[in-house]
Design a protein around this motif. Structure first.
Motif, PDB file in Angstrom:
ATOM      1  N   ILE A  52       0.910  -1.266  -0.030  1.00  0.00           N
ATOM      2  CA  ILE A  52       0.107  -0.089   0.048  1.00  0.00           C
ATOM      3  C   ILE A  52       0.725   1.427  -0.119  1.00  0.00           C
ATOM      4  O   ILE A  52       0.432   2.271   0.439  1.00  0.00           O
ATOM      5  N   LYS A  53       2.133   1.129  -0.192  1.00  0.00           N
ATOM      6  CA  LYS A  53       3.033   2.267  -0.300  1.00  0.00           C
ATOM      7  C   LYS A  53       2.578   3.292  -1.401  1.00  0.00           C
ATOM      8  O   LYS A  53       2.312   2.988  -2.340  1.00  0.00           O
ATOM      9  N   VAL A  54       2.812   4.607  -1.012  1.00  0.00           N
ATOM     10  CA  VAL A  54       2.417   5.743  -1.898  1.00  0.00           C
ATOM     11  C   VAL A  54       3.776   6.523  -1.887  1.00  0.00           C
ATOM     12  O   VAL A  54       4.806   6.305  -1.188  1.00  0.00           O
ATOM     13  N   GLU A  55       3.699   7.444  -2.782  1.00  0.00           N
ATOM     14  CA  GLU A  55       4.836   8.551  -2.941  1.00  0.00           C
ATOM     15  C   GLU A  55       5.127   9.294  -1.978  1.00  0.00           C
ATOM     16  O   GLU A  55       4.140   9.866  -1.260  1.00  0.00           O
ATOM     17  N   ALA A  56       6.267   9.285  -1.465  1.00  0.00           N
ATOM     18  CA  ALA A  56       6.774  10.340  -0.502  1.00  0.00           C
ATOM     19  C   ALA A  56       7.512  11.559  -0.929  1.00  0.00           C
ATOM     20  O   ALA A  56       8.465  11.515  -1.782  1.00  0.00           O
ATOM     21  N   LYS A  57       6.672  12.731  -0.876  1.00  0.00           N
ATOM     22  CA  LYS A  57       7.092  13.618  -1.820  1.00  0.00           C
ATOM     23  C   LYS A  57       8.306  14.282  -1.247  1.00  0.00           C
ATOM     24  O   LYS A  57       9.056  14.871  -1.959  1.00  0.00           O
TER      25      LYS A  57
ATOM     26  N   PRO B  43      25.106  10.878   4.795  1.00  0.00           N
ATOM     27  CA  PRO B  43      23.959  11.505   4.243  1.00  0.00           C
ATOM     28  C   PRO B  43      23.214  10.604   3.492  1.00  0.00           C
ATOM     29  O   PRO B  43      23.977   9.954   2.402  1.00  0.00           O
ATOM     30  N   THR B  44      21.919  10.367   3.440  1.00  0.00           N
ATOM     31  CA  THR B  44      21.174   9.342   2.648  1.00  0.00           C
ATOM     32  C   THR B  44      19.881  10.204   2.054  1.00  0.00           C
ATOM     33  O   THR B  44      19.054  11.048   2.838  1.00  0.00           O
ATOM     34  N   PRO B  45      19.471  10.207   0.839  1.00  0.00           N
ATOM     35  CA  PRO B  45      18.218  10.803   0.404  1.00  0.00           C
ATOM     36  C   PRO B  45      17.144  10.085   1.030  1.00  0.00           C
ATOM     37  O   PRO B  45      16.917   8.959   1.407  1.00  0.00           O
ATOM     38  N   TYR B  46      15.903  11.039   1.226  1.00  0.00           N
ATOM     39  CA  TYR B  46      14.813  10.425   1.778  1.00  0.00           C
ATOM     40  C   TYR B  46      14.200   9.258   0.916  1.00  0.00           C
ATOM     41  O   TYR B  46      14.464   9.294  -0.220  1.00  0.00           O
ATOM     42  N   ASN B  47      13.417   8.357   1.512  1.00  0.00           N
ATOM     43  CA  ASN B  47      12.819   7.215   0.723  1.00  0.00           C
ATOM     44  C   ASN B  47      11.752   8.124  -0.317  1.00  0.00           C
ATOM     45  O   ASN B  47      11.132   9.036  -0.010  1.00  0.00           O
TER      46      ASN B  47
END
Length: 296
Positions: A143-148, A163-167
């Motif tokens: 059920i995952k949706v886009e994480a803006k 440092p890591t990009p957000y999901n």
């Protein structure tokens, strides 16, 4: 009371309390979705959704709610909708037997005449409950949706050692936006409070698995059963009104006739006129069942 069965899907034509109490075994259902009459005066076929008092409505509601809790499996999940006015009664009562994991707000677009002397209602509350808070189904990946934050803004989390990009995807929070079902939409049925397929798909994917048994004690337009069938689940639906029973027989079983009557979906006029009276050709579609779109 009559019942119909086809390929693991059962439809009961009768009173919900009676059917639940006398025809469904204890601890037998994996997921229950409850969207009962709200006691706000709407007409459902021959039934008027209006009790003489709030107390009578709540006492009636507790009868079917007790039965739903009884038939829910020890690791089962129950979703309960009701009006904003009545939800406090349900919220407090449910806590005696179930664990409330989430209090969900389904909000939607406005339509028609809105309140002018107070803030009009544009949401309906949903309780997400389980019998055992340590043992229940929740398919987060389905059920995952886009994480803006990650997919659109492409922000970096500098709090981590590297440092890591957000999901780019996330599990939805407890505020859900799904458009209400409109007359020209593909899924529209002739019913005053039809719930969108996208709403039911999220619930069914999250809280059940292939071959799970799903119950809807107030079937209405049979959206729960129709979506569950598409997703490979088994269903039990209960509906009192014959007018809506026929929707279920067509939508879930694929019947084209019942008691000599042809079962047809509503004829939807897709012609829209602009302010100059000229017809505009529009295509109403539901690309992903998770969303409803209109293109012209």
């Amino acid at each position: 009371m009559q019942s119909y069965e086809q390929q693991g899907n059962i439809i009961f034509h009768g009173d919900s309390v009676n059917v639940l109490r006398n025809h469904i075994s204890s601890a037998s259902v994996d997921l229950i979705f409850i969207d009962p009459p709200y006691n706000i005066g709407k007409k459902f076929g021959d039934f008027h959704d209006q009790w003489d008092s709030e107390e009578e409505y709540i006492n009636w509601s507790y009868q079917w709610l007790n039965e739903c809790i009884r038939i829910l499996k020890p690791n089962g999940t129950l979703y309960l909708m009701t009006s904003t006015q009545a939800m406090p009664y349900f919220d407090i009562y449910v806590r005696k037997e179930l664990t409330i994991l989430s209090r969900i707000v389904w909000h939607y677009d406005s339509s028609g005449v809105q309140a002018k002397k107070y803030f009009g209602s544009m949401y309906e509350p949903i309780l997400h409950c389980v019998k055992n808070k340590n043992d229940y189904t929740f398919n987060a990946d389905d059920i995952k949706v886009e994480a803006k934050t990650g997919s659109q803004r492409k922000l970096i989390d500098y709090r981590k050692s590297v440092p890591t990009p957000y999901n780019t995807e996330k599990v939805p929070g407890n505020a859900w936006y799904f458009p209400r079902v409109r007359y020209r939409m593909e899924e529209y049925e002739n019913h005053p409070t039809q719930k969108p397929e996208s709403l039911l798909e999220r619930i069914i994917l999250a809280s059940s698995n292939q071959d799970s048994l799903i119950l809807d004690p107030f079937a209405g337009t049979f959206t729960t059963a129709a979506v569950a069938k598409q997703l490979g689940r088994k269903t039990i639906s209960i509906e009192l009104q014959k007018e809506y029973l026929k929707i279920g027989l067509r939508r879930v079983f694929g019947w084209q006739e019942y008691e000599g009557e042809r079962l047809l979906s509503p004829d939807k006029n897709h012609k829209i006129r602009n302010k100059h009276g000229k017809n505009i050709e529009c295509e109403f579609r539901q690309g992903s069942i998770f969303d409803a779109n209109i293109t012209s």
